[in-house]
Scaffold this active site. Structure first.
Site, short mmCIF file in Angstrom:
data_model
loop_
_atom_site.label_atom_id
_atom_site.label_comp_id
_atom_site.label_asym_id
_atom_site.label_seq_id
_atom_site.Cartn_x
_atom_site.Cartn_y
_atom_site.Cartn_z
CG ASP A 54 45.72 -20.36 31.50
OD1 ASP A 54 44.63 -19.93 31.90
OD2 ASP A 54 46.33 -21.32 32.04
N GLY A 55 47.45 -22.57 30.05
CA GLY A 55 47.30 -23.90 29.46
C GLY A 55 45.88 -24.11 28.96
N GLY B 120 39.44 -25.20 32.43
CA GLY B 120 38.66 -25.22 33.65
C GLY B 120 38.72 -26.51 34.43
CD GLU C 185 42.10 -20.85 33.85
OE1 GLU C 185 41.15 -21.38 33.24
OE2 GLU C 185 43.09 -21.48 34.25
CB THR D 19 50.92 -26.14 30.98
OG1 THR D 19 50.42 -27.47 30.86
CG2 THR D 19 51.85 -25.84 29.81
O1 DER Z 1 41.98 -25.46 34.57
C1 DER Z 1 42.51 -24.80 33.65
O2 DER Z 1 41.90 -23.98 32.97
C2 DER Z 1 43.92 -25.13 33.27
O3 DER Z 1 44.55 -24.04 32.64
C3 DER Z 1 43.85 -26.30 32.30
O4 DER Z 1 43.09 -25.89 31.24
C4 DER Z 1 45.21 -26.78 31.87
O5 DER Z 1 45.78 -27.38 32.98
P1 DER Z 1 47.14 -28.20 32.84
O6 DER Z 1 48.14 -27.23 32.27
O7 DER Z 1 47.46 -28.59 34.26
O8 DER Z 1 46.87 -29.38 31.95
#
Ligand code: DER
Length: 235
Positions: free
Chosen positions: A85-86, A99, A107, A31
């Site tokens: 962030d995602g 994670g 992060e 994302t």
């Molecule tokens: O690994 C992480 O922390 C990523 O940010 C996760 O939390 C979200 O990953 P995605 O956007 O690929 O679903």
């Protein structure tokens, strides 16, 4: 709309909050990738200027370089104007699990310093309570005697029927090693773990644990993209 299209919609909505001159925490995952691409595009078009990116992983560092975002680090920029962030899970209080991409330590270091932390998700990430999706809650640990630390983590959450698994690299039997040279234990719960703050403190007190994937009381804004459009919620 595919899940990736929803992720892109949420990411592009978050980039609207980016202003020229900002120091930006750049997230990791499929994302956040769309947000990094979009920021690079706006810089190329001259619509954004004087952006400094602080990447949350080597993968994001490489992506940011490829799209032309000038980079720096926390030593030079200890405070972020904005991080995007995602997340793997978001509960109704905007607590997160992150994670599953293995970047939780950097992060959390970056996003904990952010004046504003925008979380971008497609609606599949919304859960009633953390650990509720039955998916992994990652914990970064040192490599030394990892079985010892794994069993200590499982004992902490025995009542929640916790099982821990050492994360492997892809389909191999090789342990996954983070950007920081550590291992990851994925914890799986059968029941709600209750007080998240207490759970967080208990995990962090275990010698051998570096950090965990619960991001409590950190997100300031949530952007969710779903079939019915995109929704922006401030904490
Ligand atoms: O690994 C992480 O922390 C990523 O940010 C996760 O939390 C979200 O990953 P995605 O956007 O690929 O679903």
């Amino acid at each position: 709309l595919t899940q990736d299209e929803l992720k892109k919609i949420a990411a592009y909505e978050a980039v609207k909050f980016v202003q020229s001159g900002m120091v930006l925490g750049l997230g990791t995952g499929s994302t956040a990738k769309h947000a990094v691409d979009k920021i690079g595009e706006l810089l190329k078009q001259g619509k954004l200027k004087n952006i400094v990116g602080i990447p949350t992983s080597n993968v994001t560092r490489d992506q940011a370089i490829s799209v032309g975002i000038p980079l720096s680090d926390l030593d030079k920029h200890p405070i972020m104007d904005l991080s995007i962030d995602g997340a793997d899970e978001v509960d109704p209080h905007m607590n997160l699990v992150k994670g599953r991409g293995g970047s939780l330590l950097r992060e959390k270091m970056v996003e904990a310093t952010s004046k504003k932390f925008i979380v971008i998700v497609d609606e599949s990430k919304l859960v009633k309570y953390i650990g509720g999706s039955g998916l992994a809650m990652p914990v970064e640990i040192v490599q030394f005697c990892w079985k010892f630390t794994l069993s200590r983590l499982e004992m902490l959450f025995m009542e929640a029927g916790c099982v821990g698994k050492l994360r492997k690299f892809g389909d191999s039997e090789e342990p996954f090693v983070t950007d920081n040279g550590n291992y990851i234990i994925d914890l799986y719960f059968k029941k709600d773990i209750g007080d998240l703050k207490a759970a967080s403190d208990a995990i962090l007190r275990l010698p051998g644990v570096v950090e965990h994937g619960m991001f409590l009381d950190m997100a300031t804004t949530l952007i969710v993209a779903g079939e019915h459009g995109v929704r922006v919620t401030n904490k």
